[in-house]
Scaffold this active site. Structure first.
Site, PDB file in Angstrom:
ATOM      1  N   GLU A 249     122.690  77.057  25.587  1.00  0.00           N
ATOM      2  CA  GLU A 249     122.643  77.027  24.112  1.00  0.00           C
ATOM      3  C   GLU A 249     123.262  75.707  23.698  1.00  0.00           C
ATOM      4  O   GLU A 249     124.484  75.544  23.752  1.00  0.00           O
ATOM      5  CB  GLU A 249     123.447  78.194  23.533  1.00  0.00           C
ATOM      6  CG  GLU A 249     122.927  79.570  23.904  1.00  0.00           C
ATOM      7  CD  GLU A 249     121.706  79.983  23.112  1.00  0.00           C
ATOM      8  OE1 GLU A 249     121.197  79.169  22.310  1.00  0.00           O
ATOM      9  OE2 GLU A 249     121.245  81.113  23.314  1.00  0.00           O
ATOM     10  N   CYS A 283     126.574  75.689  15.376  1.00  0.00           N
ATOM     11  CA  CYS A 283     125.391  75.175  16.087  1.00  0.00           C
ATOM     12  C   CYS A 283     124.149  75.340  15.249  1.00  0.00           C
ATOM     13  O   CYS A 283     123.400  74.389  15.037  1.00  0.00           O
ATOM     14  CB  CYS A 283     125.242  75.901  17.420  1.00  0.00           C
ATOM     15  SG  CYS A 283     125.322  77.678  17.269  1.00  0.00           S
TER      16      CYS A 283
HETATM   17  P1  NAD Z   1     130.945  70.062  24.858  1.00  0.00           P
HETATM   18  O1  NAD Z   1     129.629  70.021  25.550  1.00  0.00           O
HETATM   19  O2  NAD Z   1     131.709  68.814  24.732  1.00  0.00           O
HETATM   20  O3  NAD Z   1     131.924  71.092  25.573  1.00  0.00           O
HETATM   21  C1  NAD Z   1     131.555  72.443  25.780  1.00  0.00           C
HETATM   22  C2  NAD Z   1     132.284  72.974  27.012  1.00  0.00           C
HETATM   23  O4  NAD Z   1     131.788  72.339  28.188  1.00  0.00           O
HETATM   24  C3  NAD Z   1     133.784  72.747  27.011  1.00  0.00           C
HETATM   25  O5  NAD Z   1     134.422  73.909  27.491  1.00  0.00           O
HETATM   26  C4  NAD Z   1     133.955  71.597  27.998  1.00  0.00           C
HETATM   27  O6  NAD Z   1     135.216  71.564  28.625  1.00  0.00           O
HETATM   28  C5  NAD Z   1     132.872  71.909  28.987  1.00  0.00           C
HETATM   29  N1  NAD Z   1     132.413  70.765  29.787  1.00  0.00           N
HETATM   30  C6  NAD Z   1     132.493  69.451  29.508  1.00  0.00           C
HETATM   31  N2  NAD Z   1     131.916  68.716  30.473  1.00  0.00           N
HETATM   32  C7  NAD Z   1     131.449  69.588  31.381  1.00  0.00           C
HETATM   33  C8  NAD Z   1     130.710  69.451  32.601  1.00  0.00           C
HETATM   34  N3  NAD Z   1     130.346  68.266  33.078  1.00  0.00           N
HETATM   35  N4  NAD Z   1     130.357  70.582  33.252  1.00  0.00           N
HETATM   36  C9  NAD Z   1     130.680  71.798  32.772  1.00  0.00           C
HETATM   37  N5  NAD Z   1     131.381  71.983  31.634  1.00  0.00           N
HETATM   38  C10 NAD Z   1     131.752  70.892  30.947  1.00  0.00           C
HETATM   39  O7  NAD Z   1     130.632  70.723  23.440  1.00  0.00           O
HETATM   40  P2  NAD Z   1     131.638  70.945  22.214  1.00  0.00           P
HETATM   41  O8  NAD Z   1     131.921  69.617  21.601  1.00  0.00           O
HETATM   42  O9  NAD Z   1     132.744  71.828  22.615  1.00  0.00           O
HETATM   43  O10 NAD Z   1     130.733  71.795  21.217  1.00  0.00           O
HETATM   44  C11 NAD Z   1     129.972  71.238  20.209  1.00  0.00           C
HETATM   45  C12 NAD Z   1     128.494  71.270  20.565  1.00  0.00           C
HETATM   46  O11 NAD Z   1     128.112  72.585  20.957  1.00  0.00           O
HETATM   47  C13 NAD Z   1     127.590  70.938  19.407  1.00  0.00           C
HETATM   48  O12 NAD Z   1     126.565  70.078  19.849  1.00  0.00           O
HETATM   49  C14 NAD Z   1     126.992  72.265  19.009  1.00  0.00           C
HETATM   50  O13 NAD Z   1     125.752  72.181  18.355  1.00  0.00           O
HETATM   51  C15 NAD Z   1     126.912  72.962  20.303  1.00  0.00           C
HETATM   52  N6  NAD Z   1     126.889  74.400  20.115  1.00  0.00           N
HETATM   53  C16 NAD Z   1     125.736  75.072  20.378  1.00  0.00           C
HETATM   54  C17 NAD Z   1     125.680  76.433  20.152  1.00  0.00           C
HETATM   55  C18 NAD Z   1     124.429  77.208  20.430  1.00  0.00           C
HETATM   56  O14 NAD Z   1     124.462  78.432  20.422  1.00  0.00           O
HETATM   57  N7  NAD Z   1     123.329  76.554  20.691  1.00  0.00           N
HETATM   58  C19 NAD Z   1     126.792  77.099  19.670  1.00  0.00           C
HETATM   59  C20 NAD Z   1     127.959  76.381  19.413  1.00  0.00           C
HETATM   60  C21 NAD Z   1     127.997  75.023  19.645  1.00  0.00           C
END
Ligand code: NAD
Length: 475
Positions: A249, A283
């Site tokens: 997602e 999101c």
């Molecule tokens: P992010 O991708 O920076 O981080 C999300 C998670 O991934 C964190 O826990 C982080 O520590 C982890 N992470 C980072 N690098 C990683 C890697 N290489 N491998 C595995 N895990 C890793 O996202 P964010 O800034 O926390 O969230 C914001 C984004 O999330 C926005 O783009 C938003 O649109 C999206 N989002 C999508 C949904 C949906 O349902 N589609 C819901 C909420 C947020």
């Protein structure tokens, strides 16, 4: 279930999960920038131990059967409700979202709702063939160990979306919360673990390396990931190693299209909250709004009045329904996108700048009119309280604009004419198209993105299937 039912203060819960005094990583209150607590920093060895425990616990958990597991998930929902207020307060402080409005209390309530839905949704074997040629049916088995990696905007609700169906289907779960909002997720996991058997659910806290370690772990069979598209791509790469199944997602840049003939007053409130829910850090929020020329100025004026009149401030103050940006990086993104839009001729009709009197991460609810496709505030995900409103005169152009980006989480069409709205909805490239609303979710209605917004579905029967492996029984 343990604990009194009317706990109000978050400190006992916080004390159960935070690192010992003098250790761990400081987590700040998003509104005041005071220290909320110290998150444990788990190591690669901690991660290995959590995955090993989850792997060891999985056969017995699956062996309990659907009925017993569901009963435990219903108890877990009760436990969340018994701790609703401290969880909401901790979430409000750490994430910034106010207690009231579609925010912290709403989020905790949704956790209980989604747990109950996962517990009570039946998933029967599907009879594929049953005639003189033979008998074949499809059943759904557990995948094994699920790695659940979440973002900082709706940390509890998104955590439950990953945890609840996974547990229901007989998997065990290792959850890795965002480094920005670990404490509330750790607290929720502690509440769930008052009910669940040992090893069934573990939470590991740390930076992105811990997420990367979890996604690539050889004993992880499925990764549920919610976060940015950039990280989603890294998780796909990691899955080349362990062949983990994925639900992704990812980011969105949802378009809304207001059709000609729509009454601006009738839709203004829903448009506003479609965009500004969780102060825009959602999101599937409305992130660019296309409005027909005929009603453009009236829609802009209605939205501007709501943006100016909606109370923003510290989330623990019962009056507020808009809060700060959760972190400085996101604040900088919103601020620079709005400044840039203004420099390119955008007309700021509400907000348009920081609100330093409220705290360092507050940015005023902002409406920017007279912007066009190609302006970064339109083309990039702002993920904050700033909505660009774009004028159109031909519906075909609005549809083409909505579809031109590599994102496809949600979209919306606004019109009193349902048939006209459905005709436009059918042409939009998005996992969900809402009519006269934006972002409403239901635990029985599947949710997921297309294009750069990811793949796989959550919620309902489809959501249960996505955390299971299909098995054919033939003969
Ligand atoms: P992010 O991708 O920076 O981080 C999300 C998670 O991934 C964190 O826990 C982080 O520590 C982890 N992470 C980072 N690098 C990683 C890697 N290489 N491998 C595995 N895990 C890793 O996202 P964010 O800034 O926390 O969230 C914001 C984004 O999330 C926005 O783009 C938003 O649109 C999206 N989002 C999508 C949904 C949906 O349902 N589609 C819901 C909420 C947020």
């Amino acid at each position: 279930m343990s604990g009194p039912t009317q706990l109000l203060d978050e400190s006992p819960l916080l004390d159960r999960v935070q690192a010992p005094a003098g250790q761990g990583r400081e987590i700040l209150d998003a509104a005041t920038r005071e220290v909320v607590g110290h998150a444990p920093v788990h190591t690669a060895a901690d991660l290995d131990a959590a995955v090993a425990a989850a792997k060891a616990a999985q056969p017995a958990w699956a062996g309990l059967g659907h009925e017993r597991r569901s009963a435990l998930l219903l108890e877990a929902a009760d436990a969340i409700e018994a701790h609703a207020e401290p969880l909401a307060r901790l979430l409000s402080r750490e994430q910034g979202k106010p207690l009231n409005g579609p925010n912290a209390r709403f989020e905790v309530g949704a956790c209980a709702t989604w747990l109950r839905a996962a517990a009570t949704t039946p998933l029967e074997p599907e009879i594929l063939v049953d005639d003189e040629t033979g008998h074949a049916e499809l059943v759904y088995r557990p995948v094994g160990v699920v790695g659940a990696i979440g973002p900082w905007n709706w940390p509890l609700m998104i955590g439950i979306w990953q945890i609840a169906p996974s547990l229901r289907m007989g998997n065990t779960v290792v959850v890795k919360p965002s480094e920005h909002t670990p404490l509330s997720v750790l607290a929720m996991a502690a509440v769930l673990n008052d009910v669940l058997p040992d090893g069934v659910l573990a939470a590991v806290s740390g930076e992105r390396e811990v997420g990367a370690g979890l996604a690539a772990h050889p004993d992880v069979d499925k990764v549920m990931f919610t976060g940015s598209t950039a990280t989603g791509r890294k998780i796909v790469e990691a899955s080349a190693g362990n062949l983990a199944r994925l639900t992704l997602e990812l980011g969105g840049n949802d378009a809304g299209i207001v059709l000609p003939g729509t009454d601006p007053k009738a839709i203004a409130q829903d448009l506003f909250w479609g965009a500004f829910i969780n102060t825009g850090q959602t999101c599937a929020a409305l992130k660019r709004l296309y409005v027909h020329d005929e009603i453009y100025e009236d829609v802009v004026a209605e939205l501007a009045a709501l943006a100016e009149g909606t109370p923003m401030g510290n989330g623990l103050d019962e009056d507020n329904v808009l809060g700060p940006l959760q972190n400085a990086q996101q604040y900088d993104i919103v601020r620079s996108l709005v400044d840039d839009a203004r420099e390119r001729g955008g007309r700021v009709v509400a907000g348009g700048g920081p609100a330093p009197e409220l705290g360092p991460l507050f940015y005023r609810a902002t409406i920017v009119a007279d912007v066009a496709d190609g302006v970064p505030l339109v083309d990039e995900e702002q993920f904050g309280p700033a909505l660009p409103v774009i004028r159109y005169s031909d519906v075909d152009d609005a549809v083409a604009s909505a579809n031109r980006l590599d994102a496809g989480l949600g979209a919306s069409v606004w019109s009193a004419d349902r048939d006209a709205a459905r005709e436009v909805a059918a042409r939009l490239q998005a996992g969900t198209v809402w009519i006269n609303g934006h972002g409403g979710l239901h635990p029985m209605v599947p949710f997921g993105g297309v294009k750069g917004s990811g793949y796989g579905l959550e919620f309902g029967i489809e959501g249960l299937k996505s955390v299971a492996v299909p098995q054919v029984i033939s003969g």
